[in-house]
Scaffold this active site. Structure first.
Site, PDB file in Angstrom:
ATOM      1  NE  ARG A  41      -4.039  -2.028   2.041  1.00  0.00           N
ATOM      2  CZ  ARG A  41      -3.966  -3.122   2.798  1.00  0.00           C
ATOM      3  NH1 ARG A  41      -2.997  -3.237   3.685  1.00  0.00           N
ATOM      4  NH2 ARG A  41      -4.840  -4.081   2.667  1.00  0.00           N
ATOM      5  CE  LYS A  43      -1.849  13.848 -14.656  1.00  0.00           C
ATOM      6  NZ  LYS A  43      -2.181  14.375 -15.996  1.00  0.00           N
ATOM      7  CD  GLU A  45       5.411  17.568 -22.647  1.00  0.00           C
ATOM      8  OE1 GLU A  45       4.572  18.409 -22.259  1.00  0.00           O
ATOM      9  OE2 GLU A  45       5.085  16.436 -23.069  1.00  0.00           O
ATOM     10  CE  LYS A  56       3.642  18.354 -13.741  1.00  0.00           C
ATOM     11  NZ  LYS A  56       3.752  17.234 -14.628  1.00  0.00           N
ATOM     12  CD  GLU A  72      -5.340  16.157 -15.958  1.00  0.00           C
ATOM     13  OE1 GLU A  72      -4.216  15.672 -15.720  1.00  0.00           O
ATOM     14  OE2 GLU A  72      -5.968  15.964 -16.999  1.00  0.00           O
ATOM     15  NE  ARG A  95      -1.002  17.126 -12.924  1.00  0.00           N
ATOM     16  CZ  ARG A  95      -0.330  16.336 -12.114  1.00  0.00           C
ATOM     17  NH1 ARG A  95      -0.683  16.261 -10.835  1.00  0.00           N
ATOM     18  NH2 ARG A  95       0.679  15.600 -12.523  1.00  0.00           N
ATOM     19  CG  ASN A 106      -3.717  17.230 -20.316  1.00  0.00           C
ATOM     20  OD1 ASN A 106      -2.695  16.610 -20.041  1.00  0.00           O
ATOM     21  ND2 ASN A 106      -4.821  17.134 -19.598  1.00  0.00           N
ATOM     22  CG  HIS A 122      -0.204  16.471 -24.074  1.00  0.00           C
ATOM     23  ND1 HIS A 122       0.436  17.692 -23.996  1.00  0.00           N
ATOM     24  CD2 HIS A 122       0.662  15.574 -23.533  1.00  0.00           C
ATOM     25  CE1 HIS A 122       1.623  17.521 -23.423  1.00  0.00           C
ATOM     26  NE2 HIS A 122       1.783  16.245 -23.139  1.00  0.00           N
ATOM     27  CG  HIS A 173      -1.878  11.729 -26.278  1.00  0.00           C
ATOM     28  ND1 HIS A 173      -2.576  11.952 -25.108  1.00  0.00           N
ATOM     29  CD2 HIS A 173      -0.581  11.591 -25.914  1.00  0.00           C
ATOM     30  CE1 HIS A 173      -1.738  11.962 -24.089  1.00  0.00           C
ATOM     31  NE2 HIS A 173      -0.515  11.753 -24.553  1.00  0.00           N
ATOM     32  CG  HIS A 196       4.908  12.408 -25.445  1.00  0.00           C
ATOM     33  ND1 HIS A 196       3.549  12.176 -25.544  1.00  0.00           N
ATOM     34  CD2 HIS A 196       5.049  13.393 -24.518  1.00  0.00           C
ATOM     35  CE1 HIS A 196       2.906  12.984 -24.719  1.00  0.00           C
ATOM     36  NE2 HIS A 196       3.792  13.728 -24.079  1.00  0.00           N
TER      37      HIS A 196
HETATM   38  N1  GLY Z   1       2.286  15.723 -17.687  1.00  0.00           N
HETATM   39  C1  GLY Z   1       1.004  16.242 -17.372  1.00  0.00           C
HETATM   40  C2  GLY Z   1       0.714  16.299 -15.925  1.00  0.00           C
HETATM   41  O1  GLY Z   1       1.587  16.054 -15.114  1.00  0.00           O
HETATM   42  O2  GLY Z   1      -0.387  16.580 -15.557  1.00  0.00           O
END
Ligand code: GLY
Length: 339
Positions: free
Chosen positions: A113, A135, A177, A214, A224, A228, A232, A235, A239, A251
């Site tokens: 856990r 993430k 990015e 960030k 998100e 957040r 994207n 993206h 994507h 990417h």
């Molecule tokens: N790479 C996108 C995020 O961390 O939300």
């Protein structure tokens, strides 16, 4: 330099400094069992340096590439910890790019856990973006990052020296990015990139500025629910292009292209020379079959909620609009840029 990410009980520090990797034993507690996860494309000395400071090190090398973000590799990591008798007091350290970080972080979140997780990103893309914010995920049934967890690292160590061994195209993919973040959130940073003769000359400042964006975004919206989503930017279509290109473009290169349909004409005219200066693609020609493939992938994207996609639009550097766009609206924008 230390940048603190304030997330209550999940707060942590990002250590950003040249030579940090060689001081890893001072920066994190490795006086325990430590699983060091890396991939076959990362110079072995980086993971070996971390392992050399550990009381008991267990190094796992996964194959390089997105294909490793799967349940088999996840199981390999979990089995390694179980077989080595890891307890909740032991730790996982990722040494690599986004795939390694996502996979090792997810394994750390699940084992008993949750055990301590440390991230040492070795690509520009993971240094400016994916290593921060918690993430973690694997891909499943053709869907990227669809099974995962928000699990914050205990510390992130960013050593720009490791970029010296990184392929130039990979560095450019990371710069995409950073450019993305400047466009939505920091007009001065965008102007700095726009005015630089050599966009890579002061990479430490680029990393720092991207990290501060960030950090702010993640502190405002860890899971998100709103802000957040701006990360994207580029993206949604990016994507789709990535799937359609089937590995031919990285990417970050797809994100660079994916920003173009989502900008105002004025921003696009300023963005294209910045992308070109960074060594990123600025053009793509899609015939009708390729456009169909891109749009099929966009419609399969997990972020394609009922009623449309929360697209991020940039009308002026340093600002954004989050707007629900229908798939036909996205297709129209994609066509205008690439058909
Ligand atoms: N790479 C996108 C995020 O961390 O939300």
């Amino acid at each position: 330099m230390t940048i603190h990410v304030e997330l209550g009980v999940s707060s942590y520090d990002i250590e950003l400094s040249r030579g940090a990797l060689s001081r890893v034993g001072e920066l994190i507690n490795l006086n325990r069992k430590v699983m060091v996860v890396t991939d076959s494309g990362v110079p072995t000395e980086y993971a070996d340096t971390v392992a050399s400071f550990a009381k008991e090190a267990f190094k796992v090398v996964i194959p390089q590439g997105e294909e490793s973000k799967n349940f088999d590799c996840l199981q390999t990591l979990l089995a390694e910890m179980l077989d080595a008798g890891f307890t909740r007091k032991d730790a996982v350290v990722a040494v690599g790019g986004g795939v390694v970080g996502d996979l090792a972080g997810f394994a750390a979140s699940m084992y008993m856990r949750g055990v301590d997780f440390y991230n040492i990103p070795t690509t520009l893309l993971s240094q400016v973006d994916s290593s921060i914010g918690g993430k973690t995920a694997v891909d499943f049934h053709g869907y990227k990052n669809v099974i995962g967890a928000f699990y914050q690292p205990k510390k992130v160590i960013i050593d720009p020296n490791v970029l010296a061994t990184l392929d130039k195209r990979q560095v450019a993919a990371g710069m995409a990015e950073a450019i993305k973040m400047s466009l939505t959130s920091d007009a001065e940073m965008f102007a700095m990139l726009e005015n630089a003769d050599d966009i890579y000359a002061d990479i430490d400042t680029v990393i720092e500025k991207a990290l501060r964006i960030k950090k702010y975004v993640v502190e405002c919206d860890e899971k998100e629910a709103g802000l957040r989503k701006i990360l994207n930017f580029g993206h949604t279509v990016g994507h789709g292009i990535e799937t359609q290109q089937a590995g031919a473009l990285y990417h970050g290169e797809c994100v660079a292209l994916g920003m173009l349909p989502m900008c105002s004409d004025e921003v696009r005219a300023r963005l294209i020379p910045v992308l070109a200066k960074a060594g990123l693609p600025t053009e793509l020609v899609l015939d009708s079959a390729a456009l169909r493939e891109v749009m099929t992938a966009v419609s399969h994207d997990k972020k394609s909620a009922v009623g449309g996609v929360d697209a991020v639009l940039v009308h002026a550097p340093g600002s954004f609009e989050i707007k629900k766009l229908s798939l036909p609206e996205i297709e129209e924008k994609t066509k205008q840029s690439f058909c």
